[in-house]
Write an enzyme that holds these catalytic residues in place. Structure first.
Site, PDB file in Angstrom:
ATOM      1  N   SER A  62       0.938  -1.281   0.082  1.00 53.31           N
ATOM      2  CA  SER A  62       0.019   0.132   0.001  1.00 53.31           C
ATOM      3  C   SER A  62       0.991   1.210  -0.199  1.00 53.31           C
ATOM      4  CB  SER A  62      -0.870  -0.083   1.075  1.00 53.31           C
ATOM      5  OG  SER A  62      -1.561  -0.983   1.292  1.00 53.31           O
TER       6      SER A  62
HETATM    7  N1  SAH Z   1      -0.154  -5.116   4.253  1.00 49.75           N
HETATM    8  C1  SAH Z   1       0.538  -5.511   2.874  1.00 49.75           C
HETATM    9  C2  SAH Z   1      -0.261  -5.109   1.835  1.00 49.75           C
HETATM   10  C3  SAH Z   1      -0.602  -6.197   1.050  1.00 49.75           C
HETATM   11  S1  SAH Z   1      -1.676  -6.296  -0.028  1.00 49.75           S
HETATM   12  C4  SAH Z   1       1.874  -4.585   3.055  1.00 49.75           C
HETATM   13  O1  SAH Z   1       2.197  -3.705   3.820  1.00 49.75           O
HETATM   14  O2  SAH Z   1       2.566  -4.777   2.048  1.00 49.75           O
HETATM   15  C5  SAH Z   1      -2.753  -7.369   0.593  1.00 49.75           C
HETATM   16  C6  SAH Z   1      -2.431  -8.737   0.995  1.00 49.75           C
HETATM   17  O3  SAH Z   1      -3.515  -9.603   1.666  1.00 49.75           O
HETATM   18  C7  SAH Z   1      -1.882  -9.549  -0.132  1.00 49.75           C
HETATM   19  O4  SAH Z   1      -0.612  -9.985   0.049  1.00 49.75           O
HETATM   20  C8  SAH Z   1      -3.070 -10.691  -0.341  1.00 49.75           C
HETATM   21  O5  SAH Z   1      -2.372 -11.956  -0.812  1.00 49.75           O
HETATM   22  C9  SAH Z   1      -3.274 -10.902   1.165  1.00 49.75           C
HETATM   23  N2  SAH Z   1      -4.562 -11.553   1.328  1.00 49.75           N
HETATM   24  C10 SAH Z   1      -5.803 -11.381   0.473  1.00 49.75           C
HETATM   25  N3  SAH Z   1      -6.813 -12.257   1.141  1.00 49.75           N
HETATM   26  C11 SAH Z   1      -6.237 -12.749   2.072  1.00 49.75           C
HETATM   27  C12 SAH Z   1      -6.973 -13.575   3.304  1.00 49.75           C
HETATM   28  N4  SAH Z   1      -8.047 -14.072   3.039  1.00 49.75           N
HETATM   29  N5  SAH Z   1      -6.202 -13.834   4.014  1.00 49.75           N
HETATM   30  C13 SAH Z   1      -4.864 -13.447   4.293  1.00 49.75           C
HETATM   31  N6  SAH Z   1      -4.320 -12.623   3.552  1.00 49.75           N
HETATM   32  C14 SAH Z   1      -4.885 -12.247   2.233  1.00 49.75           C
END
Ligand code: SAH
Length: 232
Positions: free
Chosen positions: A82
């Site tokens: 993000s």
């Molecule tokens: N917090 C992260 C943002 C990553 S984008 C950062 O600081 O980089 C969101 C992430 O959520 C992705 O990596 C995706 O694979 C994960 N995601 C999506 N659905 C999910 C679920 N049901 N449980 C756990 N992670 C999930």
């Protein structure tokens, strides 16, 4: 001549590594000033964490020069880290303090987890895409974080063993608030979560658990997050 070579060798060996660190430090200072402090981020703990966490170490090597721009970046497997403003905004919204235990859904690059780990005591983070979870864990351990706990799985169910949490941050967008996450939140605790379909607009919501167990929901702003995917 010889002395010149010696001096240059000295300069390169001893100062170059520091100047690279300094350069990233300066970029972080600028990011905080231009994109965060000027846009309503005023929590001292959050600003300090944003000044400290080395975002360039959590993005792919070819993205490092953009690490301190205020924009999301691709981290592989179709996922994104993000943008710094959103990370700071979501962190500030849960009012993080030392002593707290926070659950994050969507480890991704590990950046949000590191920002939290700078402030609170323990961070529990769940990622559904195993290679992302592994990379994030390896990098965060190398960076010295020993208060982040990792799990590969579907964040829909939360992480029961360590519940209840003082706060929960969800960084992928489900269509509804997962009920198990609300259950694992302490009374008085806050959860920040983007809610809505991928195709339409999503809302960033701040959820507070009240004494009677009911959820107070406040819509904060429209956002666009990757979808919350379910494991079958
Ligand atoms: N917090 C992260 C943002 C990553 S984008 C950062 O600081 O980089 C969101 C992430 O959520 C992705 O990596 C995706 O694979 C994960 N995601 C999506 N659905 C999910 C679920 N049901 N449980 C756990 N992670 C999930």
């Amino acid at each position: 001549m010889k002395i010149g070579v010696f001096i240059w060798g000295f300069v390169l060996l001893f100062f170059f590594p520091f100047t690279e660190q300094d350069r990233y430090q300066q970029q972080r200072e600028r990011m905080v000033k231009q994109h965060l402090a000027s846009r309503g981020i005023d929590d001292k703990n959050v600003l300090k964490a944003m000044r400290t966490v080395e975002r360039h170490k959590l993005v792919p090597p070819n993205m490092q020069s953009y690490a301190y721009d205020d924009r999301p970046l691709p981290i592989g497997k179709g996922q994104t880290i993000s943008q710094p403003f959103i990370v700071a905004y979501m962190t500030q919204a849960i009012n993080p303090k030392p002593g707290m235990k926070v659950l994050e859904i969507g480890t991704g690059s590990g950046y949000q987890a590191a920002v939290l780990a700078e402030i609170v005591d323990e961070v529990y983070t769940i990622e559904t895409v195993e290679p992302l979870a592994k990379t994030a864990k390896k990098r965060l351990i190398e960076m010295g974080y020993d208060n982040i706990h990792f799990r590969v799985g579907d964040g829909f169910y939360g992480w029961e063993e360590h519940a209840p949490y003082d706060a929960i941050i969800v960084t992928a967008a489900p269509e509804e608030i997962p009920p198990r996450l609300a259950e694992q939140l302490k009374v008085g605790g806050k959860m920040i979560i983007p809610v809505g379909p991928m195709s339409a607009s999503q809302e960033l919501r701040l959820v507070t658990k009240q004494k009677n167990g009911k959820l107070k929901i406040k819509n904060l702003m429209p956002v666009r997050f990757v979808p919350f995917t379910r494991r079958n």
